[in-house]
Design an enzyme around this catalytic site. Structure first.
Site, PDB file in Angstrom:
ATOM      1  N   ILE A  28      -2.030  -0.392  11.802  1.00 41.03           N
ATOM      2  CA  ILE A  28      -2.035  -0.732  13.081  1.00 41.03           C
ATOM      3  C   ILE A  28      -3.549  -0.708  13.164  1.00 41.03           C
ATOM      4  O   ILE A  28      -4.179  -0.612  12.860  1.00 41.03           O
ATOM      5  CB  ILE A  28      -1.962   0.944  13.991  1.00 41.03           C
ATOM      6  N   LEU A  77      -3.156 -26.490   0.780  1.00 42.22           N
ATOM      7  CA  LEU A  77      -3.282 -27.577   1.735  1.00 42.22           C
ATOM      8  C   LEU A  77      -4.164 -28.863   1.066  1.00 42.22           C
ATOM      9  O   LEU A  77      -4.063 -29.826   0.803  1.00 42.22           O
ATOM     10  CB  LEU A  77      -3.443 -28.109   3.332  1.00 42.22           C
ATOM     11  N   GLY A  78      -5.896 -28.075   0.907  1.00 39.01           N
ATOM     12  CA  GLY A  78      -6.440 -28.712  -0.039  1.00 39.01           C
ATOM     13  C   GLY A  78      -7.641 -29.451   1.698  1.00 39.01           C
ATOM     14  O   GLY A  78      -8.624 -30.026   1.148  1.00 39.01           O
ATOM     15  N   VAL A  79      -7.439 -28.989   2.477  1.00 36.42           N
ATOM     16  CA  VAL A  79      -8.406 -28.827   3.315  1.00 36.42           C
ATOM     17  C   VAL A  79      -9.365 -27.728   4.168  1.00 36.42           C
ATOM     18  O   VAL A  79      -9.042 -26.687   4.117  1.00 36.42           O
ATOM     19  CB  VAL A  79      -7.412 -29.333   4.878  1.00 36.42           C
ATOM     20  N   ALA A  80     -10.578 -28.116   4.415  1.00 36.79           N
ATOM     21  CA  ALA A  80     -11.587 -26.298   4.643  1.00 36.79           C
ATOM     22  C   ALA A  80     -11.994 -27.434   5.780  1.00 36.79           C
ATOM     23  O   ALA A  80     -12.391 -28.659   6.842  1.00 36.79           O
ATOM     24  CB  ALA A  80     -12.542 -26.206   3.864  1.00 36.79           C
ATOM     25  N   SER A  82       5.042   2.411   7.657  1.00 36.36           N
ATOM     26  CA  SER A  82       4.489   1.317   7.136  1.00 36.36           C
ATOM     27  C   SER A  82       5.674   0.853   6.610  1.00 36.36           C
ATOM     28  O   SER A  82       6.124   1.686   5.783  1.00 36.36           O
ATOM     29  CB  SER A  82       2.649   1.338   6.279  1.00 36.36           C
ATOM     30  N   GLY A 129       3.825   6.660   8.540  1.00 38.27           N
ATOM     31  CA  GLY A 129       4.955   6.211   7.524  1.00 38.27           C
ATOM     32  C   GLY A 129       6.202   5.120   8.523  1.00 38.27           C
ATOM     33  O   GLY A 129       6.887   5.211   7.359  1.00 38.27           O
ATOM     34  N   HIS A 171       0.861  -0.984   0.261  1.00 39.48           N
ATOM     35  CA  HIS A 171       0.280  -0.308   0.228  1.00 39.48           C
ATOM     36  C   HIS A 171       0.733   1.295  -0.433  1.00 39.48           C
ATOM     37  O   HIS A 171       0.351   2.009  -0.608  1.00 39.48           O
ATOM     38  CB  HIS A 171      -0.903   0.250   1.349  1.00 39.48           C
ATOM     39  N   ASP A 175       0.509  -7.829   1.304  1.00 35.58           N
ATOM     40  CA  ASP A 175       0.782  -6.582   1.884  1.00 35.58           C
ATOM     41  C   ASP A 175       2.444  -6.106   1.581  1.00 35.58           C
ATOM     42  O   ASP A 175       2.747  -5.572   2.452  1.00 35.58           O
ATOM     43  CB  ASP A 175       0.323  -5.844   2.838  1.00 35.58           C
TER      44      ASP A 175
END
Length: 463
Positions: free
Chosen positions: A240, A277-280, A222, A220, A118, A148
């Site tokens: 923050i 990984l392929g899990v939920a 960042s 500032g 950003h 970010d």
């Protein structure tokens, strides 16, 4: 599942987002000569020591030389306003120059600099000022908007001081850290605090994983450095938590292990390589354990397995509880996300699970994110591609690849190929987020979706 809500105003500290990357060849000893310095982790911890017993001076002295000031110059067109033009002679259509500032961290002696995504949003010109007041023009190498992180390059006339990467996985809650940056254009500012928490996800997308500290950070800061008491980089200060936009108690940083992996991806591939990984499912607590009928109150409960994923191929099952990945203990979803974010497709992860009370370790090869489809109650989801983004002018969303649940077959022609924009009012930016929200619901619980169909029509439906 555990349901909670919190009021959290997250203030981005400076600038905004620019997307773009170009490919460079890179490794720890690449043809370009760039080399990342990575520290060993065999030093005494300062956890539990008071500030009067910790020497911050060496770390601060090292860090101020590799933390830089980043200036972002952007040009935008002022819109026309007929009323202002008539009464005051105001003229629209003119260009307006805006300047944003932030911080950055030099990570190689030949001028690679990491900062926040950003900080460099819409930049037409980037300028970097070192601690010795030398100024250089910078070019954008690449960005990762989800985490970010952005990578810049300057062509200096000398070898530059650079940060050594610490191991962010091994930092401890309570350990002293320093935040180094340029708040309010005050160069080389150093503040001290402790690590307050690890693996914080503030986006509800299931991707972000921040280090939380109480070191003072302001606009500032960042893109500046979060360092341990040896001056090693353990995070990139990002945002923050505040009601006012200024520091009131907590700040957040992208862990150095994740940052390093993103940087290497941008340089070698031109984009970020995300393995899944392929899990939920969801993280366990007392309420979740009762709902799922298990005794454990910590870990990640697998509620479904994604098609074509490494988890499916390796034999992970619904009902397994993930408690460890390699040598990292997994107490919840954010721990799992934090570790997987440091890996790439085809990396093999040793997954420690509890299955019907027995402890097992199963090797799982991570799959490229784009190849995995998420299935929920007869809905199969996939990531939206570049063509859909361009056609519908979208930056995010999840596509419904197929509908097989008999309850929804009457809507199948409408839903198939549609793009989900919101679920129960929450913006959907990834399959992980959609999967997380849907898997938190009990069986047969209805949910409201906002979709854009293949014909371009926007609909709201209760499913």
């Amino acid at each position: 599942m555990n349901k909670f809500s919190s009021l959290l105003v997250v203030s981005l500290l400076s600038g905004t987002i620019t997307l773009g990357a170009y490919k460079l060849l890179f490794d720890t000893n690449s043809a370009s000569g760039s080399k990342l310095s990575v520290a060993s982790d065999n030093y005494s911890r300062n956890v539990g020591l008071g500030a009067e017993n910790v020497d911050f001076t060496t770390a601060a002295e090292n860090a101020v030389h590799y933390v830089v000031h980043v200036k972002n110059v952007s040009v935008s067109e002022v819109p026309s306003n007929p009323i202002m033009e008539y009464f005051y002679g105001y003229r629209g259509g003119q260009q307006q120059t805006q300047i944003g500032t932030g911080s950055g961290v030099i990570i190689s002696e030949d001028g690679y600099i990491v900062t926040n995504n950003h900080v460099i949003q819409n930049a037409t010109e980037l300028e970097v000022t070192l601690n010795n007041n030398k100024t250089y023009k910078a070019k954008l190498v690449g960005t990762d908007s989800k985490m970010d992180v952005a990578l810049l390059k300057v062509e200096a006339d000398e070898k530059l001081p650079y940060a050594t990467f610490g191991d962010s996985d091994n930092i401890k809650v309570g350990e002293w850290v320093l935040a180094v940056g340029n708040p309010y254009n005050l160069n080389s500012t150093v503040t001290a605090g402790i690590v307050s928490a690890k693996a914080r996800d503030l986006s509800n997308t299931g991707i972000q994983s921040f280090i939380q500290t109480d070191a003072a950070v302001n606009p500032g800061n960042s893109g500046g450095a979060l360092v341990n008491t040896r001056g090693e980089l353990v995070g990139i200060n990002t945002m923050i938590s505040s009601q006012t936009g200024s520091y009131v108690g907590y700040s957040f940083a992208v862990p150095s292990n994740i940052t390093r992996k993103i940087i290497e991806d941008l340089m070698e591939y031109g984009n970020v390589q995300r393995g899944v990984l392929g899990v939920a499912g969801g993280e366990l607590n007392s309420m979740a354990a009762k709902e799922f009928g298990v005794k454990e109150t910590q870990g990640f409960y697998i509620n479904s397995i994604s098609k074509n994923s490494g988890a499916e191929k390796s034999g992970l099952k619904k009902g397994d509880i993930i408690v460890q990945l390699d040598n990292q203990q997994i107490k919840g979803y954010s721990d799992l996300t934090a570790y997987i974010n440091t890996k790439r497709p085809n990396d093999v992860v040793q997954v420690g699970i509890l299955r019907e009370g027995d402890r097992k370790t199963i090797p799982v090869k991570l799959t490229k994110k784009e190849l995995v489809n998420v299935d929920y109650e007869g809905f199969e989801f996939e990531e939206i591609d570049a063509a859909d983004k361009k056609r519908f002018k979208l930056n995010e969303g999840v596509k419904i690849k197929d509908v097989t649940n008999e309850r929804y077959l009457e809507y199948a022609n409408i839903l198939k190929g549609s793009i989900i924009l919101r679920i129960d009012g929450a913006k959907i930016s990834s399959m992980e987020q959609a999967s997380r929200i849907l898997n938190s619901k009990s069986n047969n619980q209805k949910f409201r979706v906002e979709v854009i169909t293949q014909s371009g029509e926007r609909l709201q439906m209760l499913l």
